[in-house]
Scaffold this motif. Structure first.
Motif, PDB file in Angstrom:
ATOM      1  N   ALA A  66       0.839  -1.202   0.000  1.00 33.63           N
ATOM      2  CA  ALA A  66       0.000   0.000   0.000  1.00 33.63           C
ATOM      3  C   ALA A  66       0.872   1.250   0.000  1.00 33.63           C
ATOM      4  O   ALA A  66       0.625   2.199  -0.761  1.00 33.63           O
ATOM      5  CB  ALA A  66      -0.937  -0.004   1.208  1.00 33.63           C
ATOM      6  N   LYS A  67       1.895   1.272   0.837  1.00 37.47           N
ATOM      7  CA  LYS A  67       2.798   2.417   0.875  1.00 37.47           C
ATOM      8  C   LYS A  67       3.578   2.544  -0.434  1.00 37.47           C
ATOM      9  O   LYS A  67       3.765   3.653  -0.943  1.00 37.47           O
ATOM     10  CB  LYS A  67       3.754   2.314   2.060  1.00 37.47           C
ATOM     11  N   ALA A 118       1.389   4.165  -3.045  1.00 40.97           N
ATOM     12  CA  ALA A 118       1.267   5.605  -2.824  1.00 40.97           C
ATOM     13  C   ALA A 118       2.547   6.334  -3.241  1.00 40.97           C
ATOM     14  O   ALA A 118       2.487   7.382  -3.891  1.00 40.97           O
ATOM     15  CB  ALA A 118       0.935   5.896  -1.362  1.00 40.97           C
ATOM     16  N   LYS A 135      -5.452   9.229   4.689  1.00 42.15           N
ATOM     17  CA  LYS A 135      -4.916   8.383   5.762  1.00 42.15           C
ATOM     18  C   LYS A 135      -3.640   7.677   5.313  1.00 42.15           C
ATOM     19  O   LYS A 135      -2.682   7.547   6.087  1.00 42.15           O
ATOM     20  CB  LYS A 135      -5.962   7.365   6.211  1.00 42.15           C
ATOM     21  N   LEU A 136      -3.616   7.217   4.070  1.00 44.57           N
ATOM     22  CA  LEU A 136      -2.422   6.565   3.536  1.00 44.57           C
ATOM     23  C   LEU A 136      -1.264   7.561   3.477  1.00 44.57           C
ATOM     24  O   LEU A 136      -0.135   7.243   3.870  1.00 44.57           O
ATOM     25  CB  LEU A 136      -2.726   5.971   2.153  1.00 44.57           C
ATOM     26  N   ARG A 182       0.171   8.085   6.862  1.00 47.16           N
ATOM     27  CA  ARG A 182       1.050   6.991   7.289  1.00 47.16           C
ATOM     28  C   ARG A 182       2.435   7.113   6.661  1.00 47.16           C
ATOM     29  O   ARG A 182       3.448   6.915   7.339  1.00 47.16           O
ATOM     30  CB  ARG A 182       0.426   5.630   6.965  1.00 47.16           C
TER      31      ARG A 182
END
Length: 146
Positions: free
Chosen positions: A32-33, A36, A65-66, A69
């Protein structure tokens, strides 16, 4: 048609998990990171949360939110947007660029290992899915509903 949907969705979920596991085993950022960071990088190292949302097909809230993080991890920073005071720019940091390069290498290797099969034309599959995705976007766009 339902079988195609079932197989496609399960495959995507299982493929995501496999790549994410390989990233974790290598000590890289999560998938996920990585996704992004790839969006920010594609936008010349700076973009708005809106671009993360659109490029990843997630809500603005989820994208925010991502971004929070990856900002807490020091991979990006938020800067004022000189063109729009209501929004901020998400800017890739040197640590983010390093994390992106390492994780992208691990993910590419994992995908290459998995997809290197005789008789499987990954380029043709990619093209076919791109056509289906474009058709879905056209069918679900606000203009299509008007």
């Amino acid at each position: 048609m339902q079988n195609f949907f079932d197989v496609l969705v399960r495959y995507e979920t299982e493929l995501w998990a496999m790549v994410d596991d390989r990233l974790a085993a290598a000590g890289a950022v999560s998938l996920a990171k990585l996704e992004a960071l790839r969006v920010v990088d594609r936008h010349t190292g700076r973009c708005r949360v809106h671009e993360v949302s659109v490029d990843l097909s997630i809500t603005v809230g989820a994208a925010s939110k991502l971004v929070d993080r990856i900002a807490r991890a020091g991979l990006v920073r938020r800067e004022p947007n000189p063109q729009d005071r209501r929004s901020a720019l998400v800017v890739l940091t040197p640590a983010g660029a390093d994390a992106l390069a390492f994780a992208a290498e691990v993910a590419t290797r994992a995908l290459g290992d998995h997809l290197d099969l005789p008789g499987v034309d990954v380029a043709a599959l990619t093209d076919g899915l791109a056509v289906l995705r474009a058709r879905l976007a056209a069918e679900t766009s606000p203009e299509a509903e008007a």
